[in-house]
Enzyme design. Structure first.
Site, PDB file in Angstrom:
ATOM      1  N   GLU A  30      31.216   8.082  81.001  1.00 13.37           N
ATOM      2  CA  GLU A  30      30.478   9.335  81.130  1.00 13.37           C
ATOM      3  C   GLU A  30      28.968   9.141  81.028  1.00 13.37           C
ATOM      4  O   GLU A  30      28.233  10.091  80.760  1.00 13.37           O
ATOM      5  CB  GLU A  30      30.940  10.335  80.058  1.00 13.37           C
ATOM      6  CG  GLU A  30      32.354  10.828  80.223  1.00 13.37           C
ATOM      7  CD  GLU A  30      32.567  11.715  81.447  1.00 13.37           C
ATOM      8  OE1 GLU A  30      31.616  11.881  82.239  1.00 13.37           O
ATOM      9  OE2 GLU A  30      33.684  12.218  81.615  1.00 13.37           O
ATOM     10  N   HIS A  81      30.220  14.237  73.157  1.00 18.36           N
ATOM     11  CA  HIS A  81      31.233  14.738  74.087  1.00 18.36           C
ATOM     12  C   HIS A  81      32.614  14.487  73.485  1.00 18.36           C
ATOM     13  O   HIS A  81      32.906  13.361  73.071  1.00 18.36           O
ATOM     14  CB  HIS A  81      31.110  14.028  75.440  1.00 18.36           C
ATOM     15  CG  HIS A  81      32.314  14.188  76.319  1.00 18.36           C
ATOM     16  ND1 HIS A  81      32.876  15.403  76.588  1.00 18.36           N
ATOM     17  CD2 HIS A  81      33.071  13.273  76.990  1.00 18.36           C
ATOM     18  CE1 HIS A  81      33.923  15.245  77.386  1.00 18.36           C
ATOM     19  NE2 HIS A  81      34.067  13.958  77.632  1.00 18.36           N
ATOM     20  N   HIS A  88      37.088  15.741  73.381  1.00 23.64           N
ATOM     21  CA  HIS A  88      38.241  16.367  74.029  1.00 23.64           C
ATOM     22  C   HIS A  88      38.962  17.257  73.016  1.00 23.64           C
ATOM     23  O   HIS A  88      40.189  17.254  72.924  1.00 23.64           O
ATOM     24  CB  HIS A  88      39.192  15.299  74.565  1.00 23.64           C
ATOM     25  CG  HIS A  88      38.617  14.488  75.689  1.00 23.64           C
ATOM     26  ND1 HIS A  88      39.297  13.443  76.279  1.00 23.64           N
ATOM     27  CD2 HIS A  88      37.425  14.550  76.335  1.00 23.64           C
ATOM     28  CE1 HIS A  88      38.556  12.903  77.227  1.00 23.64           C
ATOM     29  NE2 HIS A  88      37.416  13.561  77.270  1.00 23.64           N
ATOM     30  N   TYR A 145      29.078  35.148  65.415  1.00 23.66           N
ATOM     31  CA  TYR A 145      27.622  35.074  65.561  1.00 23.66           C
ATOM     32  C   TYR A 145      27.091  33.662  65.759  1.00 23.66           C
ATOM     33  O   TYR A 145      25.958  33.468  66.215  1.00 23.66           O
ATOM     34  CB  TYR A 145      26.910  35.754  64.388  1.00 23.66           C
ATOM     35  CG  TYR A 145      27.083  35.098  63.042  1.00 23.66           C
ATOM     36  CD1 TYR A 145      26.366  33.957  62.698  1.00 23.66           C
ATOM     37  CD2 TYR A 145      27.946  35.644  62.086  1.00 23.66           C
ATOM     38  CE1 TYR A 145      26.510  33.361  61.465  1.00 23.66           C
ATOM     39  CE2 TYR A 145      28.091  35.062  60.844  1.00 23.66           C
ATOM     40  CZ  TYR A 145      27.377  33.918  60.537  1.00 23.66           C
ATOM     41  OH  TYR A 145      27.515  33.324  59.308  1.00 23.66           O
ATOM     42  N   TYR A 154      17.298  29.947  59.003  1.00 22.94           N
ATOM     43  CA  TYR A 154      18.372  29.527  58.093  1.00 22.94           C
ATOM     44  C   TYR A 154      18.112  28.139  57.516  1.00 22.94           C
ATOM     45  O   TYR A 154      17.560  27.272  58.200  1.00 22.94           O
ATOM     46  CB  TYR A 154      19.699  29.522  58.845  1.00 22.94           C
ATOM     47  CG  TYR A 154      20.883  29.062  58.028  1.00 22.94           C
ATOM     48  CD1 TYR A 154      21.488  29.907  57.112  1.00 22.94           C
ATOM     49  CD2 TYR A 154      21.383  27.778  58.158  1.00 22.94           C
ATOM     50  CE1 TYR A 154      22.562  29.504  56.349  1.00 22.94           C
ATOM     51  CE2 TYR A 154      22.469  27.342  57.410  1.00 22.94           C
ATOM     52  CZ  TYR A 154      23.062  28.211  56.506  1.00 22.94           C
ATOM     53  OH  TYR A 154      24.117  27.804  55.766  1.00 22.94           O
TER      54      TYR A 154
END
Length: 243
Positions: free
Chosen positions: A104, A122, A124, A143, A239
């Site tokens: 990838e 990445h 699965h 949220y 935050y």
């Protein structure tokens, strides 16, 4: 099949002189590369431990200067050692190590070339992959959708490892730090590996929440409005701890 791991001496030689990293030259391998590789391996192993990938599926990368360190193709993460460091430049030319980079790689490089990302994860992940087969966008069930830049899109399907998949994913990532890939999995990016991984975990969790809520017969999950997401996004910007 990947190439066999080189010796520590070969790996050390490969790291020397990597542009944009500390410790260049004959004195020894780049410390920044070595540290980043150790964190990358730890993150890759965490994807397995947390059930986000199976075997050698999924991949992780981190950018160090103009070099992108990536997990190698087909090598179990628990077997990766410091001598297995693998890296390419932004054109995909291998500049560190001898192991074949992840299949990838086009996807990772596309993200680095078009965003300010310093790390890409990445996976699965089961629930996220399931959601990718059902909808074109993950409904705003929580949220934390705002933490990924807004409603999470699903990239159109394309064969793994292809430029087409990279292009489809970039479209889904426009204005976002994470997306789903149709019948495939997740991609998130961030300023650090920790941030990219946290976004992956949050995305998988939101997919699980939506699937769980949607499975209750006769009831439909309540979703957040664009205004509610925008307000949450503003609060999320402040935050955590400062400094």
């Amino acid at each position: 099949m990947t190439e066999q791991c080189g010796t520590g001496r070969e790996a050390e030689g490969a790291v020397r002189g990597v542009p944009g990293t500390r410790g260049e030259g004959p004195a020894g391998p780049g410390e920044e590369v070595a540290d980043a590789w150790a964190e990358l391996v730890a993150t890759a192993r965490r994807t397995v431990a947390d059930g986000l990938v199976v075997g050698t599926s999924g991949n992780v990368s981190v950018r160090v200067g103009d070099t992108v360190l990536v997990t190698p193709s087909g090598v179990p993460y628990d077997r990766l050692a410091p001598a297995d460091v693998t890296g390419v430049d932004l054109t995909g030319r291998q500049v560190v190590g001898s192991l074949v980079p992840t299949s990838e790689l086009p996807l990772h490089l596309a993200v680095y070339r078009t965003t300010g990302a310093r790390a890409v994860v990445h996976t699965h992940a089961v629930h996220a992959t399931a959601v990718s087969t059902l909808v074109d966008e993950l409904p705003a069930i929580h949220y934390m959708t705002a933490a990924l830049g807004g409603p999470v899109r699903v990239a159109r399907y394309a064969t793994y490892g292809t430029p087409e998949l990279a292009e489809n994913t970039l479209r889904a990532l426009d204005g976002r730090t994470g997306c789903l890939m149709r019948n495939h999995g997740t991609v998130t990016h961030g300023a650090t590996l920790a941030q990219a991984y946290d976004r992956t975990a949050q995305l998988e969790w939101m997919c699980r929440v939506w699937l769980t809520a949607s499975s209750v017969p006769g009831l439909t999950p309540a979703l957040l409005s664009p205004d509610q997401l925008a307000e949450a996004g503003e609060r999320l910007r402040g935050y955590g701890q400062r400094g």
